[in-house]
Design an enzyme around this catalytic site. Structure first.
Site, PDB file in Angstrom:
ATOM      1  N   SER A  78       2.777  -3.627  -1.997  1.00  0.00           N
ATOM      2  CA  SER A  78       3.170  -2.381  -2.519  1.00  0.00           C
ATOM      3  C   SER A  78       4.046  -1.594  -1.503  1.00  0.00           C
ATOM      4  CB  SER A  78       2.451  -1.762  -3.354  1.00  0.00           C
ATOM      5  OG  SER A  78       3.154  -0.591  -4.054  1.00  0.00           O
ATOM      6  N   ARG A  79       5.305  -1.479  -1.204  1.00  0.00           N
ATOM      7  CA  ARG A  79       5.804  -0.775  -0.116  1.00  0.00           C
ATOM      8  C   ARG A  79       6.070   0.741  -0.252  1.00  0.00           C
ATOM      9  NH1 ARG A  79       9.421  -5.240  -0.870  1.00  0.00           N
ATOM     10  NH2 ARG A  79       8.848  -7.069   0.418  1.00  0.00           N
TER      11      ARG A  79
END
Length: 517
Positions: free
Chosen positions: A373-374
């Protein structure tokens, strides 16, 4: 001047009267534009070619002689490629085709909540027609950069492994990908179920799914009380490819209506693999040149202009958000295939599901090493960060150590204890389908495993031990859980109290002394 003012008022009154008449008419019954009548020159599977409509615009609705609807897709100098949106009307060569003067649109508003509709807004649940006259075009521009705000609020999925290790924020685009039958739809639907009582509105878009699969999802949402805050936009594999293609854009317009009014919205596209195939079919039938894997070169633009509409709006735009969970199918876990690669580059992270874990019974079968998850970590609750900060790295190291230990290697005491702790972490991250957990419950259980509370619990008894801990903290730690869910830090006092409650629950749990199953 008096005459000019009177004329202006008369024209204004006439315009208002005309608008009221248009609003009272059903959208499908609007009069076609007079003066332009085309002819069908070619009929294919789901597409037709038309000549004689020089003024038609891109994505404009056209009506055929038998009453069927189509959308202008290809605008060539001597012909117009039209994709069909209906299958109930027979179309033949030389049939008349008329313009309608409007682009394809969809009904929006609160009347669509709790309903199952097709991309044109027609009910599929046997209920009454939608009581709304407001319609939005299915295609719309993405918000400008200046109208966007950072992702700063978590969207809890109710799934421990995702909320702790791969967090999602409101306004994020998180891809769910994996092979067939690995639980992609289950993860997406469980996320919708977790939004009960949070104020988040959900839109589930089924693209080319089996009718029985859509009915199962609708029944599940209804039985869990989640259908009241959900809109289902459904197309099946028997629908024409044009209807499957526009479904995702229609669902996004419905979601955007709520977002523009300050609501937080979650939209699930299930799935974009079938959406890409529908677009490929339309493009090849309309003689667009194919490219890699027979997809036309603009397939990236097709998905990017869809997913770019998901965002968190700035306060001056109302502060609403649209979180997108697109689903895509892989073949033999090949993330480098054309469509998965495109979507990975468009989205802000991915949840990868592994068939190996699925067959081993590790559900949900999330491959932590290939998932990322950026954005969501910035929106994660402080208590989650305090508990699960090093958990991702420790879990990945455990998986490597477990593979090494399978060869019968002798491990030193520290490595052996890490291996035993990792097995209990894996058991904690397991979760039955449709059993969403609140953030407070997740934090309490994860804190217990990180602090070694479960170290003496047999692996086979971990499910019962977790349930005991949740019951204990729900009974004695309500205020702590409420404070952590509201965004408070996990201070030393709260941490000590939660660990103490977990130890009390384990001490009273009958499975502590049982043999490892």
């Amino acid at each position: 001047m008096t005459e000019n003012r009177a004329s202006a008022e008369l024209l204004s009154a006439a315009d208002r009267a005309l608008e009221s008449v248009r609003a009272a008419l059903p959208a499908a019954e609007e009069l076609p534009v007079l003066g332009e009548v085309g002819r069908v020159t070619f009929v294919g599977r789901g597409v037709v070619e038309v000549s004689g409509l020089p003024g038609v615009t891109s994505e404009e609705l056209v009506r055929f002689q038998g009453g069927g609807l189509g959308m202008a897709f290809n605008l060539d100098p001597d012909r117009v490629g039209v994709v069909l949106l209906d299958t109930t009307h027979r179309i033949e060569a030389n049939d008349d085709v008329r313009r309608t003067g409007r682009v394809l649109d969809v009904p929006v508003g609160r009347a669509v909540l709790g309903r199952v509709i097709d991309p044109a807004g027609r009910p599929l649940d046997g209920g009454r027609p939608l009581g709304t006259t407001q319609r939005w075009p299915v295609e719309g521009p993405a918000p400008a950069v200046i109208d966007r705000a950072p992702v700063d609020t978590p969207l809890h999925t109710g799934i421990k492994v995702i909320d702790a290790l791969i967090p999602v924020g409101r306004g994020q685009r998180e891809l769910i990908l994996g092979d067939r039958q690995t639980g992609k739809t289950t993860v997406a639907v469980d996320t919708i179920l977790a939004q009960r009582g949070t104020g988040v509105i959900s839109v589930y878009c089924a693209i080319g799914q089996r009718g029985s699969a859509v009915a199962k999802v609708v029944a599940l949402l209804r039985s869990h009380g989640a259908l009241a805050h959900t809109v289902v936009v459904a197309t099946t594999g028997n629908d024409p490819p044009g209807r499957q293609f526009v479904a995702a854009y229609a669902a996004t317009s419905i979601a955007e209506w709520f977002m523009e009014r300050g609501h937080d919205v979650l939209i699930v596209y299930d799935d974009l693999t079938k959406h890409a195939r529908a677009y490929r079919e339309l493009s090849l039938l309309l003689r667009r040149p194919p490219g890699r894997e027979a997809y036309p070169g603009d397939i990236f633009y097709v998905h990017s202009r869809l997913l770019e509409r998901a965002t968190h709006l700035a306060p001056h735009r109302g502060g609403g958000s649209l979180t997108a969970l697109p689903v895509v199918e892989t073949q033999a876990q090949n993330l480098a295939a054309y469509i998965p690669t495109n979507l990975i580059s468009i989205t802000d992270g991915q949840v990868a599901l592994s068939p190996r874990l699925f067959h081993q019974g590790v559900l949900p079968a999330v491959d932590v090493g290939r998932s990322v998850s950026r954005v969501g970590g910035r929106a994660q609750l402080p208590a989650f960060r305090a508990v699960a900060g090093n958990l991702r790295l420790a879990y990945s190291q455990f998986e490597e150590l477990e593979r090494f230990a399978r060869y019968g290697a002798r491990l030193e005491e520290g490595r052996r204890l890490a291996l035993e702790r990792g097995r209990r972490v894996r058991e904690v991250l397991k979760q039955a389908e449709h059993s969403s957990l609140s953030p407070g419950e997740q934090i309490a259980v994860l804190l217990a495993v990180v602090e070694g509370v479960f170290d003496e619990v047999p692996v086979g008894a971990m499910a019962d031990a977790q349930a005991a801990v949740r019951r204990q903290v729900q009974s004695d730690g309500v205020e702590i859980l409420r404070s952590l869910t509201a965004g408070s830090d996990l201070d030393a006092k709260s941490r000590e109290r939660l660990v103490s409650m977990a130890r009390e629950a384990i001490a009273g749990h009958r499975g502590v002394g049982d043999a490892d199953q």
